[in-house]
Design an enzyme around this catalytic site. Structure first.
Site, PDB file in Angstrom:
ATOM      1  N   ASP A 108       0.812  -1.214   0.000  1.00  0.00           N
ATOM      2  CA  ASP A 108       0.000   0.000   0.000  1.00  0.00           C
ATOM      3  C   ASP A 108       0.850   1.270   0.000  1.00  0.00           C
ATOM      4  O   ASP A 108       2.010   1.258   0.395  1.00  0.00           O
ATOM      5  CB  ASP A 108      -0.981   0.009   1.190  1.00  0.00           C
ATOM      6  CG  ASP A 108      -0.293  -0.175   2.536  1.00  0.00           C
ATOM      7  OD1 ASP A 108       0.705  -0.905   2.615  1.00  0.00           O
ATOM      8  OD2 ASP A 108      -0.758   0.442   3.518  1.00  0.00           O
ATOM      9  N   ASP A 139       8.644   4.615  -0.660  1.00  0.00           N
ATOM     10  CA  ASP A 139       7.912   3.954   0.425  1.00  0.00           C
ATOM     11  C   ASP A 139       6.769   3.149  -0.148  1.00  0.00           C
ATOM     12  O   ASP A 139       5.703   3.681  -0.371  1.00  0.00           O
ATOM     13  CB  ASP A 139       7.407   5.013   1.410  1.00  0.00           C
ATOM     14  CG  ASP A 139       6.648   4.414   2.576  1.00  0.00           C
ATOM     15  OD1 ASP A 139       6.759   3.209   2.803  1.00  0.00           O
ATOM     16  OD2 ASP A 139       5.933   5.167   3.254  1.00  0.00           O
ATOM     17  N   GLU A 173      -0.045  -1.461   5.592  1.00  0.00           N
ATOM     18  CA  GLU A 173       1.012  -0.992   6.490  1.00  0.00           C
ATOM     19  C   GLU A 173       0.760   0.446   6.911  1.00  0.00           C
ATOM     20  O   GLU A 173       1.037   0.833   8.032  1.00  0.00           O
ATOM     21  CB  GLU A 173       2.377  -1.116   5.811  1.00  0.00           C
ATOM     22  CG  GLU A 173       3.559  -0.946   6.760  1.00  0.00           C
ATOM     23  CD  GLU A 173       3.940   0.503   7.038  1.00  0.00           C
ATOM     24  OE1 GLU A 173       4.551   0.777   8.076  1.00  0.00           O
ATOM     25  OE2 GLU A 173       3.624   1.381   6.198  1.00  0.00           O
ATOM     26  N   GLU A 174       0.214   1.235   5.988  1.00  0.00           N
ATOM     27  CA  GLU A 174       0.110   2.678   6.245  1.00  0.00           C
ATOM     28  C   GLU A 174      -1.012   3.027   7.226  1.00  0.00           C
ATOM     29  O   GLU A 174      -1.031   4.113   7.777  1.00  0.00           O
ATOM     30  CB  GLU A 174      -0.096   3.440   4.929  1.00  0.00           C
ATOM     31  CG  GLU A 174       1.060   3.299   3.930  1.00  0.00           C
ATOM     32  CD  GLU A 174       2.342   3.985   4.388  1.00  0.00           C
ATOM     33  OE1 GLU A 174       2.356   4.602   5.467  1.00  0.00           O
ATOM     34  OE2 GLU A 174       3.344   3.883   3.659  1.00  0.00           O
ATOM     35  N   ASP A 202      12.027  -0.844   5.559  1.00  0.00           N
ATOM     36  CA  ASP A 202      11.034   0.230   5.466  1.00  0.00           C
ATOM     37  C   ASP A 202      11.357   1.304   6.494  1.00  0.00           C
ATOM     38  O   ASP A 202      10.529   1.665   7.320  1.00  0.00           O
ATOM     39  CB  ASP A 202       9.630  -0.339   5.693  1.00  0.00           C
ATOM     40  CG  ASP A 202       8.540   0.687   5.412  1.00  0.00           C
ATOM     41  OD1 ASP A 202       8.813   1.665   4.683  1.00  0.00           O
ATOM     42  OD2 ASP A 202       7.420   0.515   5.928  1.00  0.00           O
ATOM     43  N   HIS A 395       5.979   9.793   1.940  1.00  0.00           N
ATOM     44  CA  HIS A 395       4.757  10.550   2.218  1.00  0.00           C
ATOM     45  C   HIS A 395       4.820  12.010   1.750  1.00  0.00           C
ATOM     46  O   HIS A 395       3.893  12.779   1.977  1.00  0.00           O
ATOM     47  CB  HIS A 395       4.385  10.521   3.719  1.00  0.00           C
ATOM     48  CG  HIS A 395       4.175   9.132   4.243  1.00  0.00           C
ATOM     49  ND1 HIS A 395       3.465   8.871   5.385  1.00  0.00           N
ATOM     50  CD2 HIS A 395       4.563   7.921   3.767  1.00  0.00           C
ATOM     51  CE1 HIS A 395       3.451   7.556   5.607  1.00  0.00           C
ATOM     52  NE2 HIS A 395       4.118   6.967   4.628  1.00  0.00           N
TER      53      HIS A 395
HETATM   54 ZN   LIG Z   1       6.522   2.283   4.421  1.00  0.00          ZN
END
Ligand SMILES: [Zn+2]
Length: 422
Positions: A108, A139, A173-174, A202, A395
Site C-alpha cells: 500500500d 515507500d 502498512e500505512e 522500510d 509521504h
Molecule cells: Zn513504508
C-alpha cells in the site's frame, strides 16, 4: 568475490528494476480508510510479474518456488478482502522444517496529498537525474523491488541458499497493519516458524547507517478530570477541574524523574512522558470549568515495565483527586509493548557486515521512538531488523527513490540472504 558478482548482476538488471517500479507506481494501492480500493490490483500485477520473471527462474534452478495469497476480510475493500502475497523459494533438498529468512515490504501507499505540489503525475513514475519520481517509489517500492532482484541475483549467480527465502508483500502498512502483518501473525500463525528472522526494509537513513533493532513501548493516555462547574464569582461552590488537571499534567510531565533508566541505543536515551493534546473547556471566562481533558504520549524504554508506570500514574491521580476533591478517569487510547531484537545477534552482525561491504560504512544498531511495523514481529519472539537506505521522501510530494539506493540495497540483501545458514 560474491559481492563483486552480485554488484555486476544487479547493475545489469537496472532497467528491469526501473520498469518494475513504473508498473507498480501506475497501480496505487490505497487503503479503504481514505476511500481507496485496497491492494488487489497491485497484488495481481506483482504476482503476474513474479510468475514470469522470478518463479520460472527459481524452478529452472531446481528450487521449489511458489506464490500464495493470504486474504484478510475487509468489506470496505475491493473483493471484500486485503491481500498479502508470499513468494517462497525453497531448497528442495532441505527438510521443510528449516526456518525462513523473510524480507517484508508493503504494497500500500499513502495518497498523493495536494496535487498542485507535485511536479509530475504521482501515479506515473518519471526517471530523472538518477531518481524515480512518483508516489510509493521510495515507500515502499524501492525495497520491494530490491528484495526481488536480490532473490534473482542469488538464483542466477548460483549462490548457496541454505534457508528458505520468503518475500512477503503485505497489505495495510500505512493504516496500522490490522489487515496486514498483525492479521497474518494472529490468524495465520502457521506461516511462521520458530527461528524465522525478518528484514523489514522500510525505514533508515540516507547514509544507510541505521539498523533499527528496538523501539520504545508506546502508551497514549487520556485523562478526564471531573469537578463541579459553577460561576467564577463563587469558586467556593464548585471544584475547578482545570486547576486539578493542571497539577496532574505537571506531575505527569515529570514522570521521567521517577522512571529514569537510560539506554544508549535510543535517541533520546530515556523514557519520555509528553502531555500533548488538550481539549477546550468552557467557552466563557466567567465559569469555573467542571471538566478538564488532556492526553499524554508516553514512550518507554523496553526495560521499563509498563504496568509499573501505569500504577504510578494511577497513584498520582489518586493524590490529585484527594487534594482537589475531583474525580479523574484514565483511558488507554493506545498501548504497544515491544521486545527488542538482540543488537549483538547473528542477524544484526551479518547485516552490519553486508552494509559495510556495499556502502563502506559502519552501520549501528539503534532504537527508535515506537510504533513501527516490526513490533508485532518482535513481540511474537522473532528477530526483526528495520533497515534500508532512503532519501527520506516518504509521504512527501515529489516522492522519489534514488536508483543507486535501490541497487545497492539489493546487493546488501543478496549478500545477507546468501550468508544465512539455518
Ligand atoms: Zn513504508
Amino acid at each position: 568475490m560474491s559481492a563483486e558478482k552480485i554488484k555486476a548482476y544487479i547493475k545489469s538488471r537496472k532497467s528491469d528494476m526501473i520498469e518494475l517500479q513504473k508498473l507498480l507506481t501506475a497501480i496505487p494501492a490505497l487503503a479503504p480508510d481514505i476511500g481507496g480500493k485496497g491492494e488487489w490490483q497491485k497484488a495481481e500485477a506483482l504476482i503476474a510479474w513474479l510468475d514470469e520473471n522470478l518463479i520460472s527462474v527459481a524452478k529452472d534452478k531446481g528450487y521449489n518456488a511458489t506464490i500464495s495469497v493470504i486474504e484478510v476480510p475487509d468489506q470496505r475493500a475491493e473483493r471484500g478482502s486485503r491481500p498479502s502475497v508470499i513468494c517462497s523459494i525453497d531448497n528442495i533438498d532441505k527438510d521443510n522444517n528449516s526456518s525462513s529468512f523473510w524480507i517484508m515490504t508493503h504494497l500500500d501507499v499513502v495518497p498523493p496529498g495536494e496535487y498542485s505540489l507535485w511536479e509530475t503525475d504521482p501515479f506515473s513514475a518519471v526517471v530523472k537525474d538518477g531518481k524515480i519520481y512518483g508516489r510509493g517509489t521510495e515507500d515502499n517500492q524501492q525495497s520491494l523491488v530490491s528484495s526481488i532482484f536480490a532473490a534473482l541475483a542469488i538464483l542466477e549467480l548460483d549462490l548457496e541458499l541454505t534457508c528458505s527465502l520468503k518475500l512477503l508483500f503485505v497489505a495495510d502498512e500505512e493504516f496500522g497493519n490490522e489487515y496486514g502483518i498483525i492479521a497474518l501473525l494472529e490468524q495465520h500463525g502457521e506461516l511462521f516458524k520458530e527461528g524465522d528472522v525478518f528484514l523489514v526494509p522500510d525505514g533508515g537513513l540516507p547514509d544507510s547507517s541505521m539498523i533499527e533493532v528496538a523501539e520504545k513501548s508506546l502508551m497514549w493516555l487520556k485523562f478526564t478530570t471531573r469537578g463541579v462547574q459553577c460561576h467564577a464569582s463563587r469558586p467556593d461552590l464548585g471544584k475547578n477541574a482545570f486547576v486539578a488537571g493542571s497539577e496532574l499534567v505537571v506531575r505527569l510531565a515529570s514522570l521521567g524523574e521517577i522512571f529514569s533508566t537510560t539506554n544508549e541505543l535510543f535517541t533520546p536515551p530515556f523514557s519520555t512522558f509528553v502531555p500533548s493534546k488538550k481539549m477546550a473547556n468552557v467557552p466563557n471566562i466567567n465559569t469555573v470549568p467542571g471538566e478538564d481533558v488532556f492526553y499524554v504520549d508516553c514512550r518507554i524504554l523496553p526495560e521499563v515495565d509498563l504496568d509499573e508506570v501505569y500504577s504510578k500514574i494511577e497513584s498520582i491521580c489518586k493524590e490529585v483527586e484527594k487534594k482537589y476533591g475531583v474525580e479523574i478517569n484514565i483511558e488507554t487510547v493506545h498501548r504497544i509493548t515491544s521486545l527488542p531484537t538482540p543488537s549483538d545477534g547473528k542477524l544484526v552482525k551479518a547485516l552490519e557486515e553486508a552494509i559495510g561491504e556495499v556502502y563502506g560504512i559502519r552501520a549501528k544498531p539503534m532504537g527508535i521512538g515506537g510504533g513501527t511495523v516490526a513490533a508485532p514481529l518482535r513481540n511474537k519472539g522473532f528477530e526483526a531488523v528495520v533497515w534500508s537506505t532512503v532519501g527520506e521522501m516518504a509521504h512527501q510530494p515529489n516522492e522519489y527513490c534514488l536508483i543507486d539506493n535501490m541497487l545497492r540495497d539489493a546487493e546488501v540483501m543478496a549478500l545477507l540472504v546468501s550468508r544465512c545458514h539455518r
